[in-house]
Write an enzyme that holds these catalytic residues in place. Sequence first.
Site, mmCIF file in Angstrom:
data_model
loop_
_atom_site.group_PDB
_atom_site.id
_atom_site.type_symbol
_atom_site.label_atom_id
_atom_site.label_comp_id
_atom_site.label_asym_id
_atom_site.label_seq_id
_atom_site.Cartn_x
_atom_site.Cartn_y
_atom_site.Cartn_z
ATOM 1 N N ARG A 186 -2.700 -10.426 4.962
ATOM 2 C CA ARG A 186 -3.156 -10.731 3.561
ATOM 3 C C ARG A 186 -1.862 -9.947 2.762
ATOM 4 O O ARG A 186 -1.786 -8.792 2.801
ATOM 5 C CB ARG A 186 -4.412 -10.083 3.260
ATOM 6 C CG ARG A 186 -4.878 -10.205 1.703
ATOM 7 C CD ARG A 186 -6.125 -9.401 1.760
ATOM 8 N NE ARG A 186 -6.780 -9.563 0.384
ATOM 9 C CZ ARG A 186 -6.513 -8.798 -0.717
ATOM 10 N NH1 ARG A 186 -5.845 -7.699 -0.426
ATOM 11 N NH2 ARG A 186 -7.209 -9.085 -1.935
ATOM 12 N N LYS A 227 0.848 -1.205 -0.069
ATOM 13 C CA LYS A 227 -0.039 -0.103 0.033
ATOM 14 C C LYS A 227 0.782 1.339 -0.083
ATOM 15 O O LYS A 227 2.133 1.227 0.288
ATOM 16 C CB LYS A 227 -0.905 -0.095 1.375
ATOM 17 C CG LYS A 227 -2.107 -1.158 0.924
ATOM 18 C CD LYS A 227 -3.128 -1.159 1.904
ATOM 19 C CE LYS A 227 -4.130 -2.147 1.439
ATOM 20 N NZ LYS A 227 -5.161 -2.464 2.295
#
Length: 287
Positions: free
Chosen positions: A243, A204
């Site tokens: 994840r 991210k």
Amino acid sequence: MGVVNVTPDSFSDGGRWIETGAAVDHGRELVAAGAGVVDVGGESTRPGAERPSAQEERRRVVPVVAALAKEGVVVSVDTMRADVARAALEAGGAIINDVSGGLADPQMPALVAESGVPFVVMHWRGHSHDMQSKAVYDDVVAEVCAELRERVGALRGAGATADQLVLDPGIGFSKTAEHNWELLAGLEEVVGLGHPVLLGTSRKGFLGRVGRREGDERPLDARAVATATTSARAARAGVWSVRVHDVTATVDAIDVTTAMGELPAGLAPHPSQEPKQLRTAGGPERG
């Protein structure tokens, strides 16, 4: 939990696994690298993304779920739509991972209760096209925890059982970089809500920017170490699973953290928090 994005527009690897065969092969690679769960999604949730039709999402996802499940892989379906989730479960999926926590589709809570499968309840304030406008908090950790409790209450009220529910603080969803760092620092409070916790930081933007000058951002495929560092932090906090796109780096980080005696063997420091349905189905001891 290894990520398979069956999408043309995901922020990290859009288009690489859009063909069913390529997606299935990638799922196998993730399992070989150490993933205990493969998360298959057909809708990008990057900021500003447009939603595909439900028919298109099913077309992308269901064949991949079916093929991997047939090989004995524990498959999670990453969807906000109840009809897509139902089709994936019928194809052999074992977990529903809903980034809206059941808010985007009013039919989802009933499916969760009916199916009895583990359900990931992510903290969510809106769809991708406008979610960052809702990144306003006085105390992000306290407010995320309160809103997750509210979702748990609503899902329990709809018939879901407590041991089905996995919580996700929603890193990057209606969050600024500062909010993301505060949530990582406060992960123990999320774990303290009493449910297994899933964390998704992989690749991210806030990891691309950390420690860099403005405009000098790490490329997406150069964020494995930063992601693995947050995975080790998550394991120390007691999360159930992380994840990630780069499974090998995170497995290495967890192994080193374990070797240093900072958590018990395996990714889940609290085996009692493994979702009951995965334990009874013979699922992985570490996610």
